[in-house]
Write an enzyme that holds these catalytic residues in place. Structure first.
Site, PDB file in Angstrom:
ATOM      1  N   VAL A   1      41.164  47.064  43.006  1.00  9.33           N
ATOM      2  CA  VAL A   1      40.527  46.011  42.220  1.00  9.33           C
ATOM      3  C   VAL A   1      40.660  44.727  43.027  1.00  9.33           C
ATOM      4  O   VAL A   1      41.472  44.641  43.950  1.00  9.33           O
ATOM      5  CB  VAL A   1      41.147  45.848  40.805  1.00  9.33           C
ATOM      6  CG1 VAL A   1      40.813  47.059  39.937  1.00  9.33           C
ATOM      7  CG2 VAL A   1      42.641  45.624  40.873  1.00  9.33           C
ATOM      8  N   SER A   2      39.871  43.726  42.675  1.00  9.45           N
ATOM      9  CA  SER A   2      39.797  42.520  43.502  1.00  9.45           C
ATOM     10  C   SER A   2      40.904  41.509  43.269  1.00  9.45           C
ATOM     11  O   SER A   2      41.219  40.727  44.164  1.00  9.45           O
ATOM     12  CB  SER A   2      38.444  41.833  43.290  1.00  9.45           C
ATOM     13  OG  SER A   2      37.407  42.710  43.675  1.00  9.45           O
TER      14      SER A   2
END
Length: 128
Positions: A8-9
């Site tokens: 995920v970012s």
């Protein structure tokens, strides 16, 4: 061996929605996919061996740049590793060069790159 990769970012985001099924080893990170300089990605690339299968939830979780995406897949398939994307139902291996699957990969990879570019521009406009 089935190996998973989840990304995920940001640290605020949750990896749980990326269900990879029955993998034996998972590499996870909470960092932007803007380039390949990611610790867990590099660890996974070093870890896998011929005959392994890498499972990724979706193409944009592996890379947000089409060139990086293609290079990662090429690195894996050159090592004799298969890579599968759950969402897109695409699988790549050294002995399977399906032209339609490659086209889908390139289109989805281009969309992931475009989406990231839009997010970057949107942030710049908000913070100006």
């Amino acid at each position: 061996m089935k190996v998973g990769y989840r990304r995920v970012s940001t640290i605020d985001q949750n990896l749980d929605r990326q269900d990879l099924g029955g993998v034996e080893r998972v590499f996870e990170e909470k960092v932007s996919g803007k380039n390949t300089e990611r610790a867990a990605l590099q660890d996974m690339l070093s870890f896998v061996r011929e005959g392994d299968e890498v499972i990724v939830y979706s193409i944009d979780r592996l890379a947000r740049d089409l060139r990086d995406l293609q290079a990662i897949i090429q690195t894996l398939t050159d090592k004799g590793v298969t890579i599968s994307f759950i969402s897109e139902k695409l699988t790549f291996s050294g002995d399977n060069d399906d032209a339609f699957s490659r086209l889908q990969l390139q289109l989805m990879g281009a969309f992931a790159e475009f989406e990231r570019n839009i997010m970057v521009v949107s942030r710049e406009v908000v913070y100006e």
